[in-house]
Each structure stands twice: as C-alpha cells, then as structure tokens.
Scaffold this motif. Sequence first.
Motif, PDB file in Angstrom:
ATOM      1  N   GLN A  99      -6.120  68.563 -20.509  1.00 38.35           N
ATOM      2  CA  GLN A  99      -5.853  69.111 -21.943  1.00 38.35           C
ATOM      3  C   GLN A  99      -7.821  70.401 -22.166  1.00 38.35           C
ATOM      4  N   GLU A 100      -8.192  69.115 -22.464  1.00 39.68           N
ATOM      5  CA  GLU A 100      -9.881  69.522 -23.364  1.00 39.68           C
ATOM      6  C   GLU A 100     -10.672  70.752 -22.342  1.00 39.68           C
ATOM      7  N   LEU A 101     -10.169  70.313 -21.034  1.00 37.95           N
ATOM      8  CA  LEU A 101     -11.139  71.238 -20.186  1.00 37.95           C
ATOM      9  C   LEU A 101     -10.626  72.126 -20.280  1.00 37.95           C
ATOM     10  N   ALA A 102      -9.224  72.625 -20.184  1.00 36.34           N
ATOM     11  CA  ALA A 102      -8.562  74.360 -19.983  1.00 36.34           C
ATOM     12  C   ALA A 102      -8.387  75.080 -22.113  1.00 36.34           C
ATOM     13  N   TYR A 103      -8.878  74.254 -22.617  1.00 32.09           N
ATOM     14  CA  TYR A 103      -8.985  74.349 -23.892  1.00 32.09           C
ATOM     15  C   TYR A 103      -9.123  75.368 -24.782  1.00 32.09           C
ATOM     16  N   GLY A 104     -10.748  75.599 -24.139  1.00 37.52           N
ATOM     17  CA  GLY A 104     -11.470  76.705 -23.857  1.00 37.52           C
ATOM     18  C   GLY A 104     -10.876  78.380 -23.384  1.00 37.52           C
ATOM     19  N   CYS A 105     -10.841  77.697 -22.415  1.00 35.40           N
ATOM     20  CA  CYS A 105     -10.251  79.178 -21.463  1.00 35.40           C
ATOM     21  C   CYS A 105      -8.984  79.803 -22.055  1.00 35.40           C
ATOM     22  N   LYS A 106      -7.686  79.039 -22.482  1.00 33.32           N
ATOM     23  CA  LYS A 106      -6.776  78.675 -23.193  1.00 33.32           C
ATOM     24  C   LYS A 106      -6.991  80.144 -24.434  1.00 33.32           C
ATOM     25  N   ASN A 107      -8.349  79.135 -25.323  1.00 31.70           N
ATOM     26  CA  ASN A 107      -8.956  80.006 -26.602  1.00 31.70           C
ATOM     27  C   ASN A 107      -9.107  81.414 -26.309  1.00 31.70           C
ATOM     28  N   LEU A 108      -9.889  81.238 -25.265  1.00 33.76           N
ATOM     29  CA  LEU A 108     -10.092  82.929 -25.012  1.00 33.76           C
ATOM     30  C   LEU A 108      -9.275  83.507 -23.870  1.00 33.76           C
ATOM     31  N   LYS A 109      -8.025  83.778 -24.209  1.00 34.77           N
ATOM     32  CA  LYS A 109      -6.835  84.343 -23.765  1.00 34.77           C
ATOM     33  C   LYS A 109      -6.659  84.843 -22.243  1.00 34.77           C
ATOM     34  N   MET A 110      -7.333  84.262 -21.338  1.00 31.75           N
ATOM     35  CA  MET A 110      -7.299  83.363 -19.641  1.00 31.75           C
ATOM     36  C   MET A 110      -6.491  83.608 -19.211  1.00 31.75           C
ATOM     37  N   SER A 111      -5.890  84.190 -18.742  1.00 36.50           N
ATOM     38  CA  SER A 111      -4.833  84.110 -17.928  1.00 36.50           C
ATOM     39  C   SER A 111      -4.483  82.716 -17.066  1.00 36.50           C
ATOM     40  N   GLU A 112      -4.134  82.166 -17.238  1.00 38.86           N
ATOM     41  CA  GLU A 112      -3.367  80.727 -16.707  1.00 38.86           C
ATOM     42  C   GLU A 112      -3.807  79.992 -15.031  1.00 38.86           C
ATOM     43  N   GLU A 113      -3.790  81.566 -14.224  1.00 37.04           N
ATOM     44  CA  GLU A 113      -4.253  81.042 -12.863  1.00 37.04           C
ATOM     45  C   GLU A 113      -6.310  81.254 -13.316  1.00 37.04           C
ATOM     46  N   GLU A 114      -6.696  82.141 -14.008  1.00 36.00           N
ATOM     47  CA  GLU A 114      -7.803  82.415 -13.767  1.00 36.00           C
ATOM     48  C   GLU A 114      -8.286  80.718 -14.883  1.00 36.00           C
TER      49      GLU A 114
END
Length: 282
Positions: A99-114
Amino acid sequence: MEPYISVRNVSHVYPNGVTAIKDIDLDIFENEVVAILGSNGSGKTTLVKHFNGLLMPTKGEVIVGDLNTRKERIAKLSSLVGYVFQNPNHQTFLPKVSQELAYGCKNLKMSEEETEERVRKAIELFQLQDILDENPFDLNSSQRKEVAMASIMAISPQVIVLDEPTTGQDHKGCIRVLELVRMFQRHGHIVILITHDMHLIGELNCRTVVMHQSEKIADDQADTVFADRGIMAEAGLQPPQITSLANGLSYVEENKTYLTIHSVLKLMKEKNEEGIKIGSRS
C-alpha cells in the motif's frame, strides 16, 4: 545545457526573523549527483526544501523543469522532486508495504494500470517481493528506509532527494545506500544528498555544495572541496578519515586528494612495487 533546477538569488527568512539561506545561486543539471554539506543550522535543508515547494523563497525564484515553484502546487512539484526523509517513519503510515508503494501514484491520480506497472518496477528494483504484506513499522531500519525510497521511485520523479540517508544504518545498510544512489543515477535521475556522511561523499566523489551560516561557500567535486583546508575549516567539516590518513603518507602528492580506501591501497601497492618505502610524514 539548461539546468533542471535553477536557484536564482534565493533567500528565506522564517517567521521568527531568522535568515536561513541568503542570496543563493545554484544550477543542478540532468543526471547529476549533488551532495549538500554543512553543519547543523547552515541552511542546507532549508535550501533543498525549496526544490519541491515545501518552502517558498522570501526573495528570488526557483525553477524546476520549466515550473516556477511560486506558481505551482506542492502536489505537482512532488511529481518532479521526490523527498525521502531522514526518518522513514515520517513518511510511512499505511499497514502494508504494498500500500505504501502505491500511495504516491494514487495520490497523483495515476490510472490503476500505470500505478500497478510503476509499483511492479519498484518492487523489482528494490527486491521487496518477500515483504509486501508486512507492516513497514515491523521492519528494521534499513528495510523501512528502502520502502520509503521505493515508494518515491514508484512515482519516478526526475529528482530524488535523500535526507541523511545513512543515519541509523549499519555498515551493510550504508553500502546499500551507496548502491541505490548509483542505481538512481543509472536510471536517469538527479540525486540530491543532504548528508554529514563524508565517507559516502568520498565514495561517490560527486559534486559537493558546502553551506555555512546561510550562504553557499563552495561548489565543486568532492576531491577538490575536501582538499581546500580553508573551506573545510570555515564550515567546521572534516574530510573522510581515509583522506586524512593518506595526507600523512610521505609519498602522497600534496595536490592530490584520496577519498576511498581502495584508492589508497592501490597507491600503496604501486609504490611498493616501485620499491618506495611506505612511511608517514615527519
């Protein structure tokens, strides 16, 4: 060549009236490793916090890429400049490493695939496959530091700032930090080190900026900076121990600076083969 980070006549005065940095000019270019040195209170951390908008200049301007930090939101700047704090506990807060690894990407609103692709690459680079379901706070200090770095690497900012990356690390952890800095550079990132670790800088022999009493007093390769006894004394800094040892050897050229034990051992072997007696200066 245009700099990626351009600091122009920047000063920062805190609300209590303390001038933390004064009239700083600095250009940082693609693929550089830059160490920012200085004693506590010299202004090095204040300077670097201007790169991702955590602080704004009281005077002057900072350009990152083609963005003026005064005009951009921190979220946008953090996609360009990733900051790994000295204490990883200050930036890890989720119950699982994955979850930590994915948090920044999600916070920047990247797509699920990216997000999935970036996290996968970070997992591979840092070899975190076996701890993805672990709570970061259950990991040892070195592992927590790597999770923090990997979470920034997943965002893939052009600039990676490492704040005192070897603090609290054992010898193995310090070697790993050195390897990671070199890995970041190989992958095309600018790496900025805020550090007191002279051994780390010596191993890298990277560009070294010295701060003292809120001002920049040196900016050159580490071997040149460490050889300048006036600058080192003014800033209250000591070169790596191996440099001091080498300076005491009788056959070392006075205009050459040795930064690593490997370079000194190589020199000793060469002189021994030449039949030159190894000794110290009287």
